[in-house]
Design a protein around this motif. Structure first.
Motif, mmCIF file in Angstrom:
data_model
loop_
_atom_site.group_PDB
_atom_site.id
_atom_site.type_symbol
_atom_site.label_atom_id
_atom_site.label_comp_id
_atom_site.label_asym_id
_atom_site.label_seq_id
_atom_site.Cartn_x
_atom_site.Cartn_y
_atom_site.Cartn_z
ATOM 1 N N VAL A 52 0.856 -1.184 0.000
ATOM 2 C CA VAL A 52 0.000 0.000 0.000
ATOM 3 C C VAL A 52 0.889 1.230 0.000
ATOM 4 O O VAL A 52 1.903 1.261 0.696
ATOM 5 N N ARG A 53 0.548 2.247 -0.804
ATOM 6 C CA ARG A 53 1.311 3.507 -0.759
ATOM 7 C C ARG A 53 0.835 4.377 0.381
ATOM 8 O O ARG A 53 1.628 4.940 1.136
ATOM 9 N N ALA A 54 -0.497 4.496 0.502
ATOM 10 C CA ALA A 54 -1.029 5.432 1.492
ATOM 11 C C ALA A 54 -2.453 5.047 1.853
ATOM 12 O O ALA A 54 -3.211 4.600 1.002
ATOM 13 N N ALA A 55 -2.785 5.254 3.106
ATOM 14 C CA ALA A 55 -4.165 5.036 3.555
ATOM 15 C C ALA A 55 -4.727 6.379 4.005
ATOM 16 O O ALA A 55 -3.975 7.288 4.382
ATOM 17 N N VAL A 56 -6.040 6.499 3.966
ATOM 18 C CA VAL A 56 -6.672 7.727 4.449
ATOM 19 C C VAL A 56 -6.269 7.906 5.922
ATOM 20 O O VAL A 56 -6.311 6.951 6.693
ATOM 21 N N GLY A 57 -5.841 9.111 6.265
ATOM 22 C CA GLY A 57 -5.361 9.356 7.630
ATOM 23 C C GLY A 57 -3.846 9.270 7.716
ATOM 24 O O GLY A 57 -3.250 9.715 8.702
ATOM 25 N N GLY A 58 -3.217 8.702 6.695
ATOM 26 C CA GLY A 58 -1.749 8.621 6.665
ATOM 27 C C GLY A 58 -1.144 9.880 6.054
ATOM 28 O O GLY A 58 -1.718 10.966 6.153
ATOM 29 N N VAL A 73 3.943 0.977 -10.285
ATOM 30 C CA VAL A 73 2.824 0.351 -9.583
ATOM 31 C C VAL A 73 1.594 1.235 -9.738
ATOM 32 O O VAL A 73 1.684 2.455 -9.633
ATOM 33 N N LEU A 74 0.458 0.624 -9.990
ATOM 34 C CA LEU A 74 -0.812 1.340 -9.872
ATOM 35 C C LEU A 74 -1.305 1.044 -8.455
ATOM 36 O O LEU A 74 -1.593 -0.108 -8.115
ATOM 37 N N TRP A 75 -1.329 2.081 -7.623
ATOM 38 C CA TRP A 75 -1.692 1.880 -6.217
ATOM 39 C C TRP A 75 -3.198 1.801 -6.047
ATOM 40 O O TRP A 75 -3.942 2.601 -6.620
ATOM 41 N N LEU A 76 -3.597 0.828 -5.214
ATOM 42 C CA LEU A 76 -5.012 0.715 -4.850
ATOM 43 C C LEU A 76 -5.162 1.183 -3.405
ATOM 44 O O LEU A 76 -4.173 1.278 -2.664
ATOM 45 N N ASP A 77 -6.395 1.461 -3.004
ATOM 46 C CA ASP A 77 -6.614 1.978 -1.641
ATOM 47 C C ASP A 77 -6.162 0.950 -0.599
ATOM 48 O O ASP A 77 -6.194 -0.260 -0.855
ATOM 49 N N GLY A 78 -5.776 1.431 0.565
ATOM 50 C CA GLY A 78 -5.163 0.577 1.574
ATOM 51 C C GLY A 78 -6.156 -0.221 2.413
ATOM 52 O O GLY A 78 -5.752 -0.966 3.301
ATOM 53 N N LYS A 79 -7.452 -0.078 2.141
ATOM 54 C CA LYS A 79 -8.428 -0.756 2.987
ATOM 55 C C LYS A 79 -9.056 -1.937 2.248
ATOM 56 O O LYS A 79 -9.059 -3.054 2.730
ATOM 57 N N GLU A 80 -9.533 -1.664 1.039
ATOM 58 C CA GLU A 80 -10.248 -2.710 0.293
ATOM 59 C C GLU A 80 -9.488 -3.180 -0.948
ATOM 60 O O GLU A 80 -9.951 -4.082 -1.635
ATOM 61 N N TYR A 81 -8.375 -2.524 -1.275
ATOM 62 C CA TYR A 81 -7.614 -2.847 -2.492
ATOM 63 C C TYR A 81 -8.544 -2.837 -3.718
ATOM 64 O O TYR A 81 -8.521 -3.740 -4.540
ATOM 65 N N LYS A 82 -9.345 -1.829 -3.779
ATOM 66 C CA LYS A 82 -10.416 -1.794 -4.765
ATOM 67 C C LYS A 82 -10.358 -0.504 -5.588
ATOM 68 O O LYS A 82 -10.512 -0.522 -6.804
ATOM 69 N N ALA A 128 -5.574 10.393 0.698
ATOM 70 C CA ALA A 128 -4.450 9.463 0.519
ATOM 71 C C ALA A 128 -3.749 9.686 -0.825
ATOM 72 O O ALA A 128 -2.734 9.083 -1.105
ATOM 73 N N ILE A 129 -4.328 10.535 -1.654
ATOM 74 C CA ILE A 129 -3.793 10.776 -3.006
ATOM 75 C C ILE A 129 -3.184 12.173 -3.032
ATOM 76 O O ILE A 129 -3.778 13.120 -2.496
ATOM 77 N N LEU A 130 -2.020 12.311 -3.666
ATOM 78 C CA LEU A 130 -1.420 13.647 -3.768
ATOM 79 C C LEU A 130 -2.267 14.528 -4.691
ATOM 80 O O LEU A 130 -2.671 14.091 -5.766
ATOM 81 N N LYS A 131 -2.514 15.759 -4.235
ATOM 82 C CA LYS A 131 -3.305 16.681 -5.065
ATOM 83 C C LYS A 131 -2.393 17.310 -6.106
ATOM 84 O O LYS A 131 -1.770 18.348 -5.881
ATOM 85 N N GLY A 132 -2.301 16.653 -7.245
ATOM 86 C CA GLY A 132 -1.354 17.073 -8.277
ATOM 87 C C GLY A 132 -1.752 18.395 -8.919
ATOM 88 O O GLY A 132 -2.930 18.641 -9.196
#
Ligand SMILES: Cc1ncc(COP(=O)(O)O)c(C=O)c1O
Length: 360
Positions: A182-188, A216-225, A251-255
């Motif tokens: 996981v790259r990042a979870a909400v709250g991280g 890597v295409l990162w998926l969310d850290g909770k459900e991998y969805k 959890a996503i960088l605001k590009g």
């Protein structure tokens, strides 16, 4: 514009050693850097000095506990040769958002922008002229307290250096949707440009490379969805003529490129959806022949065509880059705005105004 910076010019410029037609990404550095120090609760000691090593103590807190953040931005030249910045205030604001998350002091945004003008103005000969090339600007801040103990440092260093870069991914890229790491979870710390985020991504990226992919295409850290982002890029998909990008969720960088592309798409009347998007939706769209494009967007890559996405046993194949019309249109628009060949109707371009002391 006068300046509060103390300037020591580099008398041994290395510019004549650079082959501007063949620039490796991130390995060539311009002649000067900006430095500032935080102590006793305030920033000061603003200086421009010859680019070179910075001395640090073995107990330097950033090395041990990772309080270190950065930005990445680019200066380009207009077709008539004037140095230009792209949305510098947004980078000043974002580094301070990163600073707050990492319990670091904010850097004065006016000084940040003035320092960018000064450093780019001074080293403007280092901006490569070719479209798609640029002077990469790396502002960063790290804890340089000289003691051991987990806690925010009481001193920090802020530095800006620059270096010429060519196009980042000259070829289309392949991604592997990660099912374990996981790259990042909400709250991280995923929304901050914090160094540790990148360190944690290195092993999974190496594993993706061993499988023959680029990132890597990162998926969310909770459900991998839910799809997050990839490498140093936000992601866009074109499904059935709708351009979709994941909504930022903490959890996503605001590009800044993402934000700019959305504005361009909107102004040209494209159908856009900014919302959570699952990897299953992308697989399904691909199976139904509706996945028309996928591309990454970021300062380094600008717009990178994606030609393959692996998820479990599926390898989704995307059209060849020439057929990825939205990606190619966006790259052309944003590079055109950056070289002033296209009108800057969004007021993103800021001509570099070097302080008088630098022009002298
Ligand atoms: C993790 C990550 N995502 C996305 C981006 C794209 O952001 P920007 O367009 O501001 O460069 C970057 C690069 O800064 C990044 O490091």
């Amino acid at each position: 514009m006068d300046t509060k910076f103390k300037i020591t010019k580099n008398e041994n410029s290395k510019i004549s050693e650079v082959d501007f037609d063949n620039i490796p990404f991130g390995k060539i550095f311009s002649d000067h850097m900006f430095t500032a120090d935080y102590k006793d609760g305030e920033w000061g000691n603003f200086q421009i000095v010859p680019f070179g090593p910075i001395q640090i103590h073995p107990a330097c807190l950033a090395l041990h506990y990772g309080q270190s953040i950065f930005e990445g931005m680019k200066a380009t030249k207009s077709y008539s040769g004037d140095p230009l910045l792209f949305r510098p205030e947004m980078h000043a604001t974002r580094i301070n958002a990163s600073a707050r998350r990492m319990a670091m002091p904010e850097f004065p945004e006016d000084v940040f922008v003035e320092a960018i003008h000064a450093i780019v103005g001074l080293d403007q000969k280092w901006i490569p002229p070719a479209e798609g090339s640029a002077l990469y600007i790396r502002p960063f801040m790290f804890a340089n307290g000289e003691y051991i103990g987990v806690g925010p440092s009481d001193t920090y260093k802020f530095v800006i250096f620059t270096g010429p870069v060519g196009p980042y991914y000259p070829k289309p890229i392949g991604l592997v949707a990660e099912e374990f790491y996981v790259r990042a979870a909400v709250g991280g710390t995923g929304e901050a440009k914090a160094c540790g985020n990148y360190a944690g991504s290195l092993l999974p990226t190496e594993l993706a490379k061993q499988k023959g992919y680029d990132q890597v295409l990162w998926l969310d850290g909770k459900e991998y969805k839910y799809v997050q982002e990839a490498g140093t890029m936000n992601l866009f998909f074109v499904i059935d003529d709708v351009v979709i990008t994941p909504a930022t969720d903490g959890a996503i960088l605001k590009g800044i490129t993402r934000d700019s592309l959305l504005a361009i798409l909107d102004s040209f009347g494209y159908k856009i959806e900014v919302r959570p998007i699952t990897i299953d939706e992308i697989v399904k769209a691909s199976k139904n022949g509706l996945l028309q494009e996928a591309f990454g967007a970021g300062t380094a890559v600008v717009v990178a065509n994606i030609d393959r996405i692996k998820y479990k046993d599926n390898v989704l194949k995307l059209p060849v880059p020439e057929k990825q019309k939205v990606a190619n249109f966006l790259r052309n628009e944003i590079n055109g705005i950056r070289s002033q060949k296209k009108a800057d109707e969004f007021d993103w371009i800021v001509p570099v105004k070097a302080p008088e002391a630098i022009k002298a």
